[in-house]
Design a protein around this motif. Structure first.
Motif, PDB file in Angstrom:
ATOM      1  N   PHE A   1       0.836  -1.200   0.000  1.00  0.00           N
ATOM      2  CA  PHE A   1       0.000   0.000   0.000  1.00  0.00           C
ATOM      3  C   PHE A   1       0.863   1.239   0.000  1.00  0.00           C
ATOM      4  CE2 PHE A   1       1.053  -0.128   4.421  1.00  0.00           C
ATOM      5  CZ  PHE A   1       0.868   1.156   4.927  1.00  0.00           C
ATOM      6  N   GLU A   2       0.326   2.331  -0.532  1.00  0.00           N
ATOM      7  CA  GLU A   2       0.977   3.638  -0.528  1.00  0.00           C
ATOM      8  C   GLU A   2      -0.107   4.703  -0.463  1.00  0.00           C
ATOM      9  OE1 GLU A   2       4.090   4.269  -0.231  1.00  0.00           O
ATOM     10  OE2 GLU A   2       4.932   2.277  -0.643  1.00  0.00           O
ATOM     11  N   VAL A   3       0.249   5.844   0.110  1.00  0.00           N
ATOM     12  CA  VAL A   3      -0.643   6.997   0.117  1.00  0.00           C
ATOM     13  C   VAL A   3      -0.422   7.751  -1.190  1.00  0.00           C
ATOM     14  CG1 VAL A   3      -1.319   9.101   1.333  1.00  0.00           C
ATOM     15  CG2 VAL A   3      -0.482   7.131   2.621  1.00  0.00           C
ATOM     16  N   ALA A   4      -1.496   8.003  -1.934  1.00  0.00           N
ATOM     17  CA  ALA A   4      -1.365   8.723  -3.191  1.00  0.00           C
ATOM     18  C   ALA A   4      -0.933  10.157  -2.929  1.00  0.00           C
ATOM     19  CB  ALA A   4      -2.693   8.696  -3.946  1.00  0.00           C
ATOM     20  N   PRO A   5      -0.116  10.745  -3.797  1.00  0.00           N
ATOM     21  CA  PRO A   5       0.256  12.149  -3.633  1.00  0.00           C
ATOM     22  C   PRO A   5      -0.989  13.021  -3.467  1.00  0.00           C
ATOM     23  CG  PRO A   5       1.559  11.155  -5.370  1.00  0.00           C
ATOM     24  CD  PRO A   5       0.528  10.133  -4.984  1.00  0.00           C
ATOM     25  N   GLY A   6      -0.929  13.933  -2.535  1.00  0.00           N
ATOM     26  CA  GLY A   6      -2.094  14.730  -2.205  1.00  0.00           C
ATOM     27  C   GLY A   6      -2.799  14.217  -0.967  1.00  0.00           C
ATOM     28  N   GLY A   7      -2.648  12.905  -0.690  1.00  0.00           N
ATOM     29  CA  GLY A   7      -3.155  12.330   0.544  1.00  0.00           C
ATOM     30  C   GLY A   7      -4.633  12.064   0.596  1.00  0.00           C
ATOM     31  N   THR A   8      -5.341  12.230  -0.530  1.00  0.00           N
ATOM     32  CA  THR A   8      -6.788  12.012  -0.498  1.00  0.00           C
ATOM     33  C   THR A   8      -7.160  10.540  -0.550  1.00  0.00           C
ATOM     34  OG1 THR A   8      -6.948  12.220  -2.907  1.00  0.00           O
ATOM     35  CG2 THR A   8      -7.236  14.237  -1.591  1.00  0.00           C
ATOM     36  N   HIS A   9      -6.286   9.713  -1.127  1.00  0.00           N
ATOM     37  CA  HIS A   9      -6.584   8.294  -1.305  1.00  0.00           C
ATOM     38  C   HIS A   9      -5.393   7.435  -0.882  1.00  0.00           C
ATOM     39  CE1 HIS A   9      -9.744   9.965  -3.811  1.00  0.00           C
ATOM     40  NE2 HIS A   9     -10.314   8.791  -3.859  1.00  0.00           N
ATOM     41  N   VAL A  10      -5.701   6.189  -0.570  1.00  0.00           N
ATOM     42  CA  VAL A  10      -4.700   5.162  -0.325  1.00  0.00           C
ATOM     43  C   VAL A  10      -4.873   4.091  -1.395  1.00  0.00           C
ATOM     44  CG1 VAL A  10      -3.757   3.501   1.311  1.00  0.00           C
ATOM     45  CG2 VAL A  10      -4.765   5.631   2.142  1.00  0.00           C
ATOM     46  N   VAL A  11      -3.779   3.690  -2.006  1.00  0.00           N
ATOM     47  CA  VAL A  11      -3.794   2.672  -3.052  1.00  0.00           C
ATOM     48  C   VAL A  11      -3.170   1.407  -2.482  1.00  0.00           C
ATOM     49  CG1 VAL A  11      -3.076   2.105  -5.398  1.00  0.00           C
ATOM     50  CG2 VAL A  11      -3.563   4.494  -4.779  1.00  0.00           C
ATOM     51  N   TYR A  12      -3.781   0.269  -2.755  1.00  0.00           N
ATOM     52  CA  TYR A  12      -3.272  -0.966  -2.176  1.00  0.00           C
ATOM     53  C   TYR A  12      -3.523  -2.155  -3.087  1.00  0.00           C
ATOM     54  CZ  TYR A  12      -8.145  -1.800  -0.657  1.00  0.00           C
ATOM     55  OH  TYR A  12      -9.507  -1.982  -0.618  1.00  0.00           O
ATOM     56  N   VAL A  13      -2.755  -3.221  -2.857  1.00  0.00           N
ATOM     57  CA  VAL A  13      -2.907  -4.497  -3.554  1.00  0.00           C
ATOM     58  C   VAL A  13      -3.424  -5.514  -2.554  1.00  0.00           C
ATOM     59  CG1 VAL A  13      -1.710  -6.354  -4.778  1.00  0.00           C
ATOM     60  CG2 VAL A  13      -1.029  -3.967  -5.153  1.00  0.00           C
ATOM     61  N   ALA A  14      -4.503  -6.218  -2.901  1.00  0.00           N
ATOM     62  CA  ALA A  14      -5.095  -7.218  -2.002  1.00  0.00           C
ATOM     63  C   ALA A  14      -5.909  -8.221  -2.805  1.00  0.00           C
ATOM     64  CB  ALA A  14      -5.984  -6.542  -0.957  1.00  0.00           C
ATOM     65  N   ASP A  15      -6.073  -9.414  -2.233  1.00  0.00           N
ATOM     66  CA  ASP A  15      -6.991 -10.398  -2.828  1.00  0.00           C
ATOM     67  C   ASP A  15      -8.370 -10.177  -2.206  1.00  0.00           C
ATOM     68  OD1 ASP A  15      -6.255 -11.305  -0.325  1.00  0.00           O
ATOM     69  OD2 ASP A  15      -6.078 -13.404  -0.930  1.00  0.00           O
ATOM     70  N   GLN A  16      -8.912  -9.015  -2.454  1.00  0.00           N
ATOM     71  CA  GLN A  16     -10.125  -8.540  -1.791  1.00  0.00           C
ATOM     72  C   GLN A  16     -11.394  -9.207  -2.318  1.00  0.00           C
ATOM     73  OE1 GLN A  16     -10.282  -4.301  -0.752  1.00  0.00           O
ATOM     74  NE2 GLN A  16     -12.091  -4.156  -2.062  1.00  0.00           N
ATOM     75  N   GLU A  17     -11.426  -9.516  -3.605  1.00  0.00           N
ATOM     76  CA  GLU A  17     -12.645 -10.065  -4.205  1.00  0.00           C
ATOM     77  C   GLU A  17     -12.576 -11.565  -4.412  1.00  0.00           C
ATOM     78  OE1 GLU A  17     -13.456  -7.842  -7.732  1.00  0.00           O
ATOM     79  OE2 GLU A  17     -14.053  -6.038  -6.625  1.00  0.00           O
ATOM     80  N   ARG A  18     -11.364 -12.082  -4.692  1.00  0.00           N
ATOM     81  CA  ARG A  18     -11.184 -13.528  -4.886  1.00  0.00           C
ATOM     82  C   ARG A  18      -9.909 -13.952  -4.175  1.00  0.00           C
ATOM     83  NH1 ARG A  18     -11.029 -13.932 -11.205  1.00  0.00           N
ATOM     84  NH2 ARG A  18     -10.394 -11.743 -10.922  1.00  0.00           N
ATOM     85  N   ALA A  19     -10.014 -14.980  -3.374  1.00  0.00           N
ATOM     86  CA  ALA A  19      -8.851 -15.466  -2.623  1.00  0.00           C
ATOM     87  C   ALA A  19      -7.738 -15.857  -3.590  1.00  0.00           C
ATOM     88  CB  ALA A  19      -9.243 -16.652  -1.754  1.00  0.00           C
ATOM     89  N   GLY A  20      -6.539 -15.344  -3.344  1.00  0.00           N
ATOM     90  CA  GLY A  20      -5.387 -15.698  -4.153  1.00  0.00           C
ATOM     91  C   GLY A  20      -5.220 -14.881  -5.417  1.00  0.00           C
ATOM     92  N   VAL A  21      -6.161 -13.967  -5.717  1.00  0.00           N
ATOM     93  CA  VAL A  21      -6.051 -13.102  -6.893  1.00  0.00           C
ATOM     94  C   VAL A  21      -5.816 -11.674  -6.401  1.00  0.00           C
ATOM     95  CG1 VAL A  21      -7.157 -12.234  -8.986  1.00  0.00           C
ATOM     96  CG2 VAL A  21      -7.580 -14.585  -8.231  1.00  0.00           C
ATOM     97  N   SER A  22      -4.588 -11.194  -6.543  1.00  0.00           N
ATOM     98  CA  SER A  22      -4.212  -9.877  -6.028  1.00  0.00           C
ATOM     99  C   SER A  22      -4.546  -8.810  -7.061  1.00  0.00           C
ATOM    100  CB  SER A  22      -2.719  -9.840  -5.700  1.00  0.00           C
ATOM    101  OG  SER A  22      -2.404 -10.803  -4.718  1.00  0.00           O
TER     102      SER A  22
END
Length: 362
Positions: A253-274
């Motif tokens: 994860f990283e905070v996007a420049p400007g600080g309004t959003h956070v961007v991240y990688v996760a298997d949020q919708e399907r297990a094992g699919v990032s």
């Protein structure tokens, strides 16, 4: 200068030190830039006694010794403006046997002698300058955190039981981890000690933190025995942490420049699919950025994604089209169309500082 037809001007800034460590002779160990000067640590005058020196980058004047003559310097750090050098000297007493560290500051151009700041048993980590360059934060070997004015004076205690610490971008707070067996808890406190420490997290494993650009919020990931690695947002002065990912295991994860959003990688919708997601810094209404992804696909790499300097777009690496065939893609921070940037597979990539080009290894 570099490029076709150009030449490189070299200037010798230190006396010859022909014998390297392999030959048990004199050698230079570290160097850093300080404005138009270079500061370096070397046993230049006496073998085995490492002192701090400073010289103009153009070699127009001989090197000056900045540290106390004859004292072996463990490490040094240069202030952000290049005007000041901090260095640490280890001292010994033999009756009783005891080891302690002395912290000094000195002007990088040698215009004033070294000034003693504080004694104590310092941690392995180097002292850290506050963002305004007027104070120094250091950790002792027993896990206590102190701040001392650069001009000298009494050190102010900030925290105890510190495992590791960071300073907020505005230089107003220290944020640190406290080890609780195999897990950690995150705390913060203003550097002026205007109030007591505030807890920012519950007990979690492997806490990684980022700050909003203004330093008012802390974002962190952590896992527990009962939950995967989640992403949280909390005000730096404490409060109830908000979980930013609704499910899945957050890998990067990283905070996007400007600080309004956070961007991240996760298997949020399907297990094992990032996949790649963005969410407002305060939570709610996140969006998937990586588009459709096959069951064998992943957003992956070190890094897996980078934001442009404005934060309006991201470049990410994924095998969206064929398993293990990773390509580069571009997408807006708010989501939408995903454009492939190159036809060849990509092993690693980096954006140039102005994000006009992408460098990659195929």
């Amino acid at each position: 200068p570099t490029g076709a037809g150009s030449s490189v001007n070299r200037s010798q800034v230190s006396p010859p030190m022909p014998f390297g460590p392999q030959a048990n002779g004199r050698s230079m160990y570290e160097s850093d830039l300080a404005g138009n000067r270079v500061v370096y640590r070397a046993d230049q005058d006496t073998h085995g006694v490492h002192e701090i020196f400073s010289a103009p980058l153009d070699g127009s004047q001989p090197a000056l010794k900045l540290s106390i003559p004859g004292e072996d310097v463990d490490a040094f750090v240069v202030s952000p403006d290049g005007a000041t050098v901090l260095f640490v000297v280890t001292e010994f007493t033999y009756y009783p046997p005891y080891q302690y560290q002395e912290l000094y500051r000195v002007a990088s151009d040698g215009s004033a002698p070294a000034v003693h700041l504080n004694s104590g048993v310092l941690d392995r980590t180097l002292p850290v300058f506050t963002s305004d360059g007027t104070r120094v934060v250091f950790e002792t070997s027993n896990g206590s955190l102190f701040i001392v004015p650069l001009v000298g004076g009494s050190a102010l205690g900030i925290a105890d039981d510190v495992d590791s610490f960071e300073l907020s971008p505005g230089g107003t707070h220290a944020v640190w981890r406290v080890a609780l067996g195999p897990s950690f808890r995150l705390y913060s406190r203003p550097l002026d000690a205007s109030h007591s420490r505030r807890a920012l997290s519950n007990e979690l494993d492997e806490i990684a933190i980022r700050f909003s650009p203004d330093g008012n919020r802390v974002f962190y990931t952590g896992a527990s025995t009962l939950a995967p690695r989640n992403l949280f947002s909390v005000p730096i002065d404490g409060g109830t942490p908000v979980r930013l990912n609704p499910s899945g295991n957050v890998q990067q994860f990283e905070v996007a420049p400007g600080g309004t959003h956070v961007v991240y990688v996760a298997d949020q919708e399907r297990a094992g699919v990032s996949e790649l997601f963005a969410v407002p810094a305060t939570g709610l209404n996140g969006v998937k950025l990586s588009g459709s992804m096959p069951d064998s696909g992943d957003v992956a790499g070190t890094p897996a994604f980078e934001s442009t300097p404005t934060g309006s777009e991201l470049v990410f690496r994924a095998d969206k089209e064929a398993d293990d065939a990773f390509h580069l893609y571009r997408v807006a921070l708010g989501g939408g169309a995903v454009d492939r940037l190159v036809t060849s597979p990509v092993a690693r990539f980096a954006l140039d500082p102005e994000a006009r080009r992408v460098a990659f290894l195929a």
